[in-house]
Design a protein around this motif. Sequence first.
Motif, mmCIF file in Angstrom:
data_model
loop_
_atom_site.group_PDB
_atom_site.id
_atom_site.type_symbol
_atom_site.label_atom_id
_atom_site.label_comp_id
_atom_site.label_asym_id
_atom_site.label_seq_id
_atom_site.Cartn_x
_atom_site.Cartn_y
_atom_site.Cartn_z
ATOM 1 N N SER A 1 0.817 -1.213 0.000
ATOM 2 C CA SER A 1 0.000 0.000 0.000
ATOM 3 C C SER A 1 0.852 1.265 0.000
ATOM 4 O O SER A 1 0.362 2.341 -0.352
ATOM 5 C CB SER A 1 -0.945 0.008 1.203
ATOM 6 N N SER A 2 2.131 1.129 0.370
ATOM 7 C CA SER A 2 3.024 2.289 0.379
ATOM 8 C C SER A 2 3.940 2.325 -0.838
ATOM 9 O O SER A 2 4.784 3.215 -0.956
ATOM 10 C CB SER A 2 3.886 2.267 1.651
ATOM 11 N N ALA A 3 3.784 1.355 -1.748
ATOM 12 C CA ALA A 3 4.757 1.171 -2.819
ATOM 13 C C ALA A 3 4.255 1.663 -4.171
ATOM 14 O O ALA A 3 3.097 1.447 -4.541
ATOM 15 C CB ALA A 3 5.128 -0.307 -2.928
ATOM 16 N N ASN A 4 5.175 2.310 -4.903
ATOM 17 C CA ASN A 4 4.980 2.587 -6.316
ATOM 18 C C ASN A 4 5.648 1.465 -7.106
ATOM 19 O O ASN A 4 6.783 1.072 -6.809
ATOM 20 C CB ASN A 4 5.611 3.924 -6.712
ATOM 21 N N VAL A 5 4.951 0.942 -8.105
ATOM 22 C CA VAL A 5 5.425 -0.207 -8.873
ATOM 23 C C VAL A 5 5.665 0.217 -10.321
ATOM 24 O O VAL A 5 4.838 0.913 -10.920
ATOM 25 C CB VAL A 5 4.404 -1.363 -8.830
ATOM 26 N N LEU A 6 6.793 -0.213 -10.870
ATOM 27 C CA LEU A 6 7.054 -0.057 -12.296
ATOM 28 C C LEU A 6 6.907 -1.420 -12.949
ATOM 29 O O LEU A 6 7.627 -2.368 -12.608
ATOM 30 C CB LEU A 6 8.454 0.493 -12.541
ATOM 31 N N LEU A 7 5.964 -1.537 -13.883
ATOM 32 C CA LEU A 7 5.675 -2.798 -14.571
ATOM 33 C C LEU A 7 6.206 -2.709 -15.999
ATOM 34 O O LEU A 7 5.872 -1.780 -16.734
ATOM 35 C CB LEU A 7 4.167 -3.046 -14.574
ATOM 36 N N LEU A 8 7.020 -3.671 -16.386
ATOM 37 C CA LEU A 8 7.601 -3.705 -17.724
ATOM 38 C C LEU A 8 6.864 -4.750 -18.559
ATOM 39 O O LEU A 8 7.009 -5.948 -18.343
ATOM 40 C CB LEU A 8 9.092 -4.038 -17.655
ATOM 41 N N GLY A 9 6.039 -4.273 -19.485
ATOM 42 C CA GLY A 9 5.285 -5.163 -20.367
ATOM 43 C C GLY A 9 3.854 -5.360 -19.906
ATOM 44 O O GLY A 9 3.585 -5.492 -18.708
ATOM 45 N N PHE A 10 2.935 -5.371 -20.892
ATOM 46 C CA PHE A 10 1.514 -5.538 -20.581
ATOM 47 C C PHE A 10 0.889 -6.573 -21.513
ATOM 48 O O PHE A 10 -0.175 -6.372 -22.083
ATOM 49 C CB PHE A 10 0.774 -4.195 -20.691
ATOM 50 N N GLY A 11 1.610 -7.713 -21.648
ATOM 51 C CA GLY A 11 1.034 -8.843 -22.351
ATOM 52 C C GLY A 11 0.092 -9.592 -21.427
ATOM 53 O O GLY A 11 -0.466 -9.015 -20.483
ATOM 54 N N TYR A 12 -0.089 -10.894 -21.656
ATOM 55 C CA TYR A 12 -1.016 -11.662 -20.824
ATOM 56 C C TYR A 12 -0.593 -11.639 -19.359
ATOM 57 O O TYR A 12 -1.399 -11.360 -18.466
ATOM 58 C CB TYR A 12 -1.109 -13.101 -21.319
ATOM 59 N N CYS A 13 0.690 -11.935 -19.095
ATOM 60 C CA CYS A 13 1.142 -11.942 -17.698
ATOM 61 C C CYS A 13 1.169 -10.531 -17.127
ATOM 62 O O CYS A 13 0.727 -10.297 -15.997
ATOM 63 C CB CYS A 13 2.531 -12.575 -17.600
ATOM 64 N N VAL B 1 5.738 0.464 -18.600
ATOM 65 C CA VAL B 1 6.538 0.630 -19.811
ATOM 66 C C VAL B 1 6.022 -0.366 -20.840
ATOM 67 O O VAL B 1 6.144 -1.586 -20.653
ATOM 68 C CB VAL B 1 8.036 0.408 -19.540
ATOM 69 N N GLU B 2 5.410 0.130 -21.885
ATOM 70 C CA GLU B 2 4.811 -0.710 -22.927
ATOM 71 C C GLU B 2 4.729 0.099 -24.226
ATOM 72 O O GLU B 2 4.191 1.205 -24.229
ATOM 73 C CB GLU B 2 3.424 -1.181 -22.498
ATOM 74 N N GLN B 3 5.266 -0.454 -25.313
ATOM 75 C CA GLN B 3 5.296 0.271 -26.577
ATOM 76 C C GLN B 3 3.973 0.216 -27.324
ATOM 77 O O GLN B 3 3.628 1.146 -28.057
ATOM 78 C CB GLN B 3 6.414 -0.273 -27.476
ATOM 79 N N ASP B 4 3.215 -0.867 -27.167
ATOM 80 C CA ASP B 4 1.975 -1.044 -27.903
ATOM 81 C C ASP B 4 0.913 -0.053 -27.399
ATOM 82 O O ASP B 4 0.531 -0.071 -26.228
ATOM 83 C CB ASP B 4 1.480 -2.484 -27.735
ATOM 84 N N LYS B 5 0.427 0.804 -28.305
ATOM 85 C CA LYS B 5 -0.521 1.854 -27.922
ATOM 86 C C LYS B 5 -1.855 1.268 -27.438
ATOM 87 O O LYS B 5 -2.466 1.795 -26.507
ATOM 88 C CB LYS B 5 -0.764 2.797 -29.099
ATOM 89 N N ALA B 6 -2.311 0.184 -28.078
ATOM 90 C CA ALA B 6 -3.570 -0.430 -27.668
ATOM 91 C C ALA B 6 -3.451 -0.978 -26.239
ATOM 92 O O ALA B 6 -4.380 -0.846 -25.429
ATOM 93 C CB ALA B 6 -3.967 -1.535 -28.634
ATOM 94 N N LYS B 7 -2.305 -1.569 -25.921
ATOM 95 C CA LYS B 7 -2.100 -2.080 -24.570
ATOM 96 C C LYS B 7 -1.967 -0.944 -23.569
ATOM 97 O O LYS B 7 -2.397 -1.060 -22.413
ATOM 98 C CB LYS B 7 -0.864 -2.984 -24.531
ATOM 99 N N ILE C 1 -3.773 2.142 -14.547
ATOM 100 C CA ILE C 1 -2.320 2.004 -14.629
ATOM 101 C C ILE C 1 -1.787 3.088 -15.560
ATOM 102 O O ILE C 1 -2.366 3.354 -16.617
ATOM 103 C CB ILE C 1 -1.941 0.598 -15.128
ATOM 104 N N CYS C 2 -0.662 3.691 -15.199
ATOM 105 C CA CYS C 2 -0.155 4.871 -15.910
ATOM 106 C C CYS C 2 1.017 4.522 -16.825
ATOM 107 O O CYS C 2 2.128 4.267 -16.334
ATOM 108 C CB CYS C 2 0.277 5.926 -14.898
ATOM 109 N N PRO C 3 0.818 4.496 -18.155
ATOM 110 C CA PRO C 3 1.945 4.283 -19.072
ATOM 111 C C PRO C 3 2.895 5.479 -19.040
ATOM 112 O O PRO C 3 2.452 6.634 -18.926
ATOM 113 C CB PRO C 3 1.277 4.156 -20.449
ATOM 114 N N ILE C 4 4.197 5.205 -19.143
ATOM 115 C CA ILE C 4 5.186 6.277 -19.161
ATOM 116 C C ILE C 4 6.097 6.118 -20.375
ATOM 117 O O ILE C 4 6.239 5.027 -20.931
ATOM 118 C CB ILE C 4 6.026 6.309 -17.870
ATOM 119 N N ASP C 5 6.723 7.212 -20.778
ATOM 120 C CA ASP C 5 7.657 7.229 -21.896
ATOM 121 C C ASP C 5 9.079 7.400 -21.382
ATOM 122 O O ASP C 5 9.301 7.663 -20.192
ATOM 123 C CB ASP C 5 7.307 8.369 -22.861
ATOM 124 N N LEU C 6 10.029 7.309 -22.297
ATOM 125 C CA LEU C 6 11.442 7.405 -21.937
ATOM 126 C C LEU C 6 11.757 8.703 -21.207
ATOM 127 O O LEU C 6 12.518 8.716 -20.233
ATOM 128 C CB LEU C 6 12.306 7.293 -23.200
#
Length: 290
Positions: free
Chosen positions: A151-163, A181-187, A196-201
């Motif tokens: 509850s106190s943590a910020n998480v960075l998730l790499l990839g938004f495929g099935y897993c 971090v995910e390149q696919d715009k639809a994802k 969930i908040c997508p971020i860029d470089l």
Amino acid sequence: MESSSITILGGDFRQCYVAEYLCSQGWQVGCFHTPDFPFSADIRNIDSLSDALEQADLILAPTPLSQDGVHLFQSKGAHPSCTLHDLWKELTPQHTFAAFQLSEEHQKRLEHSGCRTLSFGKSPAFIIENALLTAEGLLAEVIRCTPFSLSSANVLLLGFGYCGSSIGKLFHPLCRSIYLVEQDKAKQRLAENHGICPIDLEDFSQVLPQCQIVINTIPGPVLEPSLLHKLHSSCHLFDIASAPYGFPADTTQNCLLPYYRISGIPGRFSPITAGEIIGRTIERMTEYAV
């Protein structure tokens, strides 16, 4: 393809529960070097590889097929250990070889043997169910390994495929925030729909120092070493991707960050359910000759 006879090779407890499930569905089941397990009386334990393969047309490989690239993944203490070379020699055109996934090299070896293959890891139903089990098991590991509350943590998730999507949806209600971090715009749009908040470089320099957890699902480097050094010293890295993984094995030594490579999550945390999912997938694929 119709089949009611199967030999199950090596692996972890998932293989045992595949055996139990298929036996309960009327299959003739034999096991070669699966873990010691209180099997049903109708399941045959076979010590000889030749005998094991001779008694069935359908062969189920362990997941992963090998842990070292040389030997079949077998239960600890199984002797003698079986090499992939020995396995390939025993396969014939009468066999169908079912595996989670096969490398191009292994696919060619099996084709050379005239052996038909089934890659159950490509089944959409299997992928979705297995991803959910992966997310649940990862949650257990993250809670066990981190000295702070989610509850106190910020998480960075790499990839938004099935897993990645299963992880994001499960973790989001528990965490302060999740960056993606995910390149696919639809994802990216799908992730935004789940909060969930997508971020860029260009966002990395601001976001990375705020993250207490990084979860990688991409089999390849996404964050270069220079970016890893921007993470807070208390940040924990969790890598569930397959080889070549998301981070080098020496990440902890070089970046002074806790780094965990976690493989085989469904087999470790949910072997009964994971085994039954594999069993049902094998049934569907053989019934419809997929």
